[in-house]
Motif scaffolding. Structure first.
Motif, PDB file in Angstrom:
ATOM      1  N   ALA A  82     -18.428 -10.142  -5.818  1.00  0.00           N
ATOM      2  CA  ALA A  82     -18.165  -9.239  -4.935  1.00  0.00           C
ATOM      3  C   ALA A  82     -16.773  -8.244  -5.489  1.00  0.00           C
ATOM      4  O   ALA A  82     -16.940  -7.365  -5.279  1.00  0.00           O
ATOM      5  N   GLY A  83     -15.693  -9.506  -4.959  1.00  0.00           N
ATOM      6  CA  GLY A  83     -14.544  -9.385  -5.102  1.00  0.00           C
ATOM      7  C   GLY A  83     -13.632  -9.273  -6.377  1.00  0.00           C
ATOM      8  O   GLY A  83     -12.688  -9.420  -6.834  1.00  0.00           O
ATOM      9  N   ALA A  84     -14.355  -9.379  -7.617  1.00  0.00           N
ATOM     10  CA  ALA A  84     -14.135  -9.538  -9.395  1.00  0.00           C
ATOM     11  C   ALA A  84     -13.529  -8.432  -9.311  1.00  0.00           C
ATOM     12  O   ALA A  84     -12.339  -8.367 -10.907  1.00  0.00           O
ATOM     13  N   TRP A  85     -13.717  -7.638  -8.729  1.00  0.00           N
ATOM     14  CA  TRP A  85     -12.811  -6.409  -9.458  1.00  0.00           C
ATOM     15  C   TRP A  85     -11.014  -6.480  -9.376  1.00  0.00           C
ATOM     16  O   TRP A  85     -10.657  -5.515 -10.221  1.00  0.00           O
ATOM     17  N   THR A  86     -11.125  -7.003  -8.334  1.00  0.00           N
ATOM     18  CA  THR A  86      -9.237  -7.273  -7.813  1.00  0.00           C
ATOM     19  C   THR A  86      -9.229  -7.612 -10.254  1.00  0.00           C
ATOM     20  O   THR A  86      -7.694  -7.918 -10.617  1.00  0.00           O
ATOM     21  N   ALA A  87      -9.675  -8.549 -10.758  1.00  0.00           N
ATOM     22  CA  ALA A  87      -9.484  -8.489 -12.173  1.00  0.00           C
ATOM     23  C   ALA A  87      -8.798  -7.539 -13.001  1.00  0.00           C
ATOM     24  O   ALA A  87      -8.015  -8.011 -14.461  1.00  0.00           O
ATOM     25  N   PHE A  88      -9.091  -6.602 -12.660  1.00  0.00           N
ATOM     26  CA  PHE A  88      -8.976  -5.363 -13.353  1.00  0.00           C
ATOM     27  C   PHE A  88      -7.840  -4.719 -13.152  1.00  0.00           C
ATOM     28  O   PHE A  88      -6.671  -4.274 -13.576  1.00  0.00           O
ATOM     29  N   LEU A  89      -6.512  -5.879 -11.735  1.00  0.00           N
ATOM     30  CA  LEU A  89      -5.950  -5.330 -11.599  1.00  0.00           C
ATOM     31  C   LEU A  89      -4.147  -5.752 -12.519  1.00  0.00           C
ATOM     32  O   LEU A  89      -3.168  -5.552 -12.474  1.00  0.00           O
TER      33      LEU A  89
ATOM     34  N   ASP B  98       2.953  -8.630 -10.742  1.00  0.00           N
ATOM     35  CA  ASP B  98       2.781  -7.861 -12.310  1.00  0.00           C
ATOM     36  C   ASP B  98       3.275  -6.708 -11.589  1.00  0.00           C
ATOM     37  O   ASP B  98       2.802  -6.079 -10.667  1.00  0.00           O
ATOM     38  N   ALA B  99       3.397  -5.680 -12.474  1.00  0.00           N
ATOM     39  CA  ALA B  99       3.581  -4.430 -12.640  1.00  0.00           C
ATOM     40  C   ALA B  99       2.783  -3.547 -13.507  1.00  0.00           C
ATOM     41  O   ALA B  99       2.794  -4.066 -14.338  1.00  0.00           O
ATOM     42  N   LEU B 100       2.191  -2.437 -13.630  1.00  0.00           N
ATOM     43  CA  LEU B 100       1.446  -1.446 -14.420  1.00  0.00           C
ATOM     44  C   LEU B 100       2.256  -0.035 -13.962  1.00  0.00           C
ATOM     45  O   LEU B 100       2.613   0.437 -12.896  1.00  0.00           O
TER      46      LEU B 100
ATOM     47  N   ALA C 274       0.822  -1.516  -0.060  1.00  0.00           N
ATOM     48  CA  ALA C 274       0.131  -0.173  -0.074  1.00  0.00           C
ATOM     49  C   ALA C 274       1.078   0.933   0.739  1.00  0.00           C
ATOM     50  O   ALA C 274       0.461   2.325  -0.405  1.00  0.00           O
ATOM     51  N   THR C 275       2.073   1.107   0.398  1.00  0.00           N
ATOM     52  CA  THR C 275       2.721   2.410   0.508  1.00  0.00           C
ATOM     53  C   THR C 275       4.425   2.344  -0.631  1.00  0.00           C
ATOM     54  O   THR C 275       4.995   3.809  -0.575  1.00  0.00           O
ATOM     55  N   SER C 276       3.875   1.983  -1.477  1.00  0.00           N
ATOM     56  CA  SER C 276       4.864   1.915  -2.601  1.00  0.00           C
ATOM     57  C   SER C 276       4.163   2.917  -3.504  1.00  0.00           C
ATOM     58  O   SER C 276       5.011   3.025  -3.817  1.00  0.00           O
ATOM     59  N   SER C 277       2.853   3.438  -3.594  1.00  0.00           N
ATOM     60  CA  SER C 277       3.267   4.683  -4.671  1.00  0.00           C
ATOM     61  C   SER C 277       1.231   4.653  -4.420  1.00  0.00           C
ATOM     62  O   SER C 277       0.971   3.803  -3.244  1.00  0.00           O
ATOM     63  N   ALA C 278       0.840   5.984  -4.897  1.00  0.00           N
ATOM     64  CA  ALA C 278      -0.923   6.019  -4.960  1.00  0.00           C
ATOM     65  C   ALA C 278      -1.431   5.615  -5.296  1.00  0.00           C
ATOM     66  O   ALA C 278      -2.877   5.454  -4.460  1.00  0.00           O
ATOM     67  N   VAL C 279      -1.216   4.849  -6.250  1.00  0.00           N
ATOM     68  CA  VAL C 279      -2.150   4.052  -6.796  1.00  0.00           C
ATOM     69  C   VAL C 279      -2.749   2.693  -6.177  1.00  0.00           C
ATOM     70  O   VAL C 279      -3.716   2.178  -5.910  1.00  0.00           O
ATOM     71  N   ASN C 280      -1.190   2.317  -5.288  1.00  0.00           N
ATOM     72  CA  ASN C 280      -1.429   1.168  -4.585  1.00  0.00           C
ATOM     73  C   ASN C 280      -1.830   1.190  -3.235  1.00  0.00           C
ATOM     74  O   ASN C 280      -3.058   0.609  -3.006  1.00  0.00           O
ATOM     75  N   PHE C 281      -2.105   2.831  -3.089  1.00  0.00           N
ATOM     76  CA  PHE C 281      -2.750   2.928  -1.558  1.00  0.00           C
ATOM     77  C   PHE C 281      -3.424   2.585  -1.840  1.00  0.00           C
ATOM     78  O   PHE C 281      -4.883   2.893  -1.162  1.00  0.00           O
ATOM     79  N   GLY C 282      -4.624   3.517  -3.572  1.00  0.00           N
ATOM     80  CA  GLY C 282      -5.845   3.297  -3.780  1.00  0.00           C
ATOM     81  C   GLY C 282      -6.081   2.338  -3.576  1.00  0.00           C
ATOM     82  O   GLY C 282      -7.692   1.623  -2.825  1.00  0.00           O
TER      83      GLY C 282
ATOM     84  N   ALA D 218       2.144   3.799 -14.067  1.00  0.00           N
ATOM     85  CA  ALA D 218       0.736   4.087 -13.129  1.00  0.00           C
ATOM     86  C   ALA D 218      -0.103   5.179 -13.309  1.00  0.00           C
ATOM     87  O   ALA D 218      -1.371   4.847 -13.444  1.00  0.00           O
ATOM     88  N   TRP D 219       0.121   5.473 -15.300  1.00  0.00           N
ATOM     89  CA  TRP D 219      -1.207   5.811 -15.599  1.00  0.00           C
ATOM     90  C   TRP D 219      -2.102   4.702 -16.488  1.00  0.00           C
ATOM     91  O   TRP D 219      -3.567   5.014 -16.298  1.00  0.00           O
ATOM     92  N   PRO D 220      -1.783   3.662 -16.851  1.00  0.00           N
ATOM     93  CA  PRO D 220      -2.735   2.351 -17.043  1.00  0.00           C
ATOM     94  C   PRO D 220      -2.812   2.453 -16.088  1.00  0.00           C
ATOM     95  O   PRO D 220      -4.400   1.674 -15.881  1.00  0.00           O
ATOM     96  N   ALA D 221      -2.396   2.300 -14.762  1.00  0.00           N
ATOM     97  CA  ALA D 221      -3.046   1.412 -13.178  1.00  0.00           C
ATOM     98  C   ALA D 221      -4.184   2.470 -12.818  1.00  0.00           C
ATOM     99  O   ALA D 221      -5.691   1.585 -12.344  1.00  0.00           O
ATOM    100  N   LEU D 222      -3.585   3.906 -12.930  1.00  0.00           N
ATOM    101  CA  LEU D 222      -5.087   4.486 -12.627  1.00  0.00           C
ATOM    102  C   LEU D 222      -6.665   4.367 -12.952  1.00  0.00           C
ATOM    103  O   LEU D 222      -7.716   4.350 -13.063  1.00  0.00           O
ATOM    104  N   GLY D 223      -6.365   3.796 -14.973  1.00  0.00           N
ATOM    105  CA  GLY D 223      -7.661   3.432 -15.931  1.00  0.00           C
ATOM    106  C   GLY D 223      -8.008   2.530 -15.258  1.00  0.00           C
ATOM    107  O   GLY D 223      -9.521   1.776 -14.947  1.00  0.00           O
ATOM    108  N   ARG D 224      -7.074   1.166 -14.271  1.00  0.00           N
ATOM    109  CA  ARG D 224      -7.555   0.146 -13.948  1.00  0.00           C
ATOM    110  C   ARG D 224      -8.320   0.153 -12.627  1.00  0.00           C
ATOM    111  O   ARG D 224      -9.305  -0.245 -12.619  1.00  0.00           O
ATOM    112  N   LEU D 225      -7.854   1.390 -11.855  1.00  0.00           N
ATOM    113  CA  LEU D 225      -8.402   1.177 -10.032  1.00  0.00           C
ATOM    114  C   LEU D 225      -9.815   1.830 -10.849  1.00  0.00           C
ATOM    115  O   LEU D 225     -10.969   1.731  -9.977  1.00  0.00           O
ATOM    116  N   ALA D 226      -9.501   2.920 -12.029  1.00  0.00           N
ATOM    117  CA  ALA D 226     -11.209   3.677 -12.125  1.00  0.00           C
ATOM    118  C   ALA D 226     -11.842   2.655 -12.801  1.00  0.00           C
ATOM    119  O   ALA D 226     -13.443   2.822 -12.160  1.00  0.00           O
TER     120      ALA D 226
END
Length: 263
Positions: free
Chosen positions: A218-225, A144-146, A48-56, A148-156
């Motif tokens: 309910a937790g299937a949103w992790t597939a987008f990451l 796996d790593a994405l 969680a503390t490795s980046s803003a997206v990870n924290f989100g 920052a900006w592609p990861a922001l889209g995946r978080l959205a």
């Protein structure tokens, strides 16, 4: 919408949306370094503390299972039942306002309020994470790593999935709100059903029957990451949630149209 924004409980939701990300940051700051999970592996909390997206992502993980359920149930279950408890519902209908129009507007405002609260929470988490941990790529527990900006889209996308998947909770709370004059009963009833569904989902003896539970995906949103999105679970989760939402919406309309509103 103006009435919704002026209510005290809406203001407290706004305070929570801002305060909780700060509390999460403070918890990590006070907690110090961790050696990983109990089994020696790595999870979203460790990253969680490795980046803003990870924290989100971590904030979405810890909030989607209960906090967001309560928020959606609160906005949807309280909207009609509160009018009944204030004894203003019959005067509103005597304006005259069509019952279907009344339900449609209240459902729209409840959905918009819930979506705005969840989106604002994630946005504040990203802001706090950027200040505290910097802007960087998303790293998953699998390594796996994405970017920052592609990861922001995946978080959205993940956040949007959570919002849509919770429509069944909102629709159930809304339906219960048309059946009772007690807002707490409508909100609590929807939350209770969600908890019961989650409990049943842990009973392996049910086998494939668990796939019919609304909380199963309910937790299937992790597939987008993941670098490559596996669509099967998210699509199944959305179809189940939307189907239940339609059922409860129809029940709400049919029941309210026939209801003798005396409160």
């Amino acid at each position: 919408m103006a009435r919704q924004l002026s209510r005290v409980r809406t203001r407290w939701v706004g305070v929570l949306v801002v305060a909780l990300p700060l509390l999460l940051w403070a918890a990590f700051a006070l907690g110090g370094d961790d050696d990983g999970g109990a089994d020696g592996g790595t999870n979203f909390a460790d990253l969680a503390t490795s980046s803003a997206v990870n924290f989100g992502v971590f904030a979405l993980l810890v909030s989607s299972g209960f906090l967001f359920v309560v928020l959606v149930a609160l906005f949807a279950g309280d909207t009609v039942a509160a009018e009944a408890s204030w004894s203003s519902l019959r005067y509103l209908l005597a304006a005259p306002v069509g019952r279907r129009r009344l339900l449609a507007v209240k459902a729209l405002v409840a959905g918009a309020s819930s979506t705005a609260a969840i989106a604002a929470f994630i946005a504040v988490c990203l802001l706090v994470g950027t200040v505290a941990y910097g802007w960087g790529p998303l790293t998953s527990p699998l390594g796996d790593a994405l970017g920052a900006w592609p990861a922001l889209g995946r978080l959205a996308m993940a956040t949007a999935y959570v919002v849509v998947q919770l429509t069944w909770v909102g629709a159930m709370a809304f339906w219960l709100g048309t059946r009772t004059d007690a807002p707490l009963g409508a909100v609590g009833g929807a939350v209770l059903v969600n908890i019961l569904s989650a409990i049943l989902g842990q009973i392996t003896a049910l086998g494939d029957l668990r796939e019919w539970l609304p909380t199963d995906d309910a937790g299937a949103w992790t597939a987008f990451l993941q670098p490559t999105i596996a669509w099967e679970a998210p699509v199944r989760g959305l179809c189940t949630a939307l189907a239940l939402a339609v059922v409860f919406a129809v029940l709400a309309v049919r029941g309210f149209e026939r209801k003798d509103v005396t409160s």
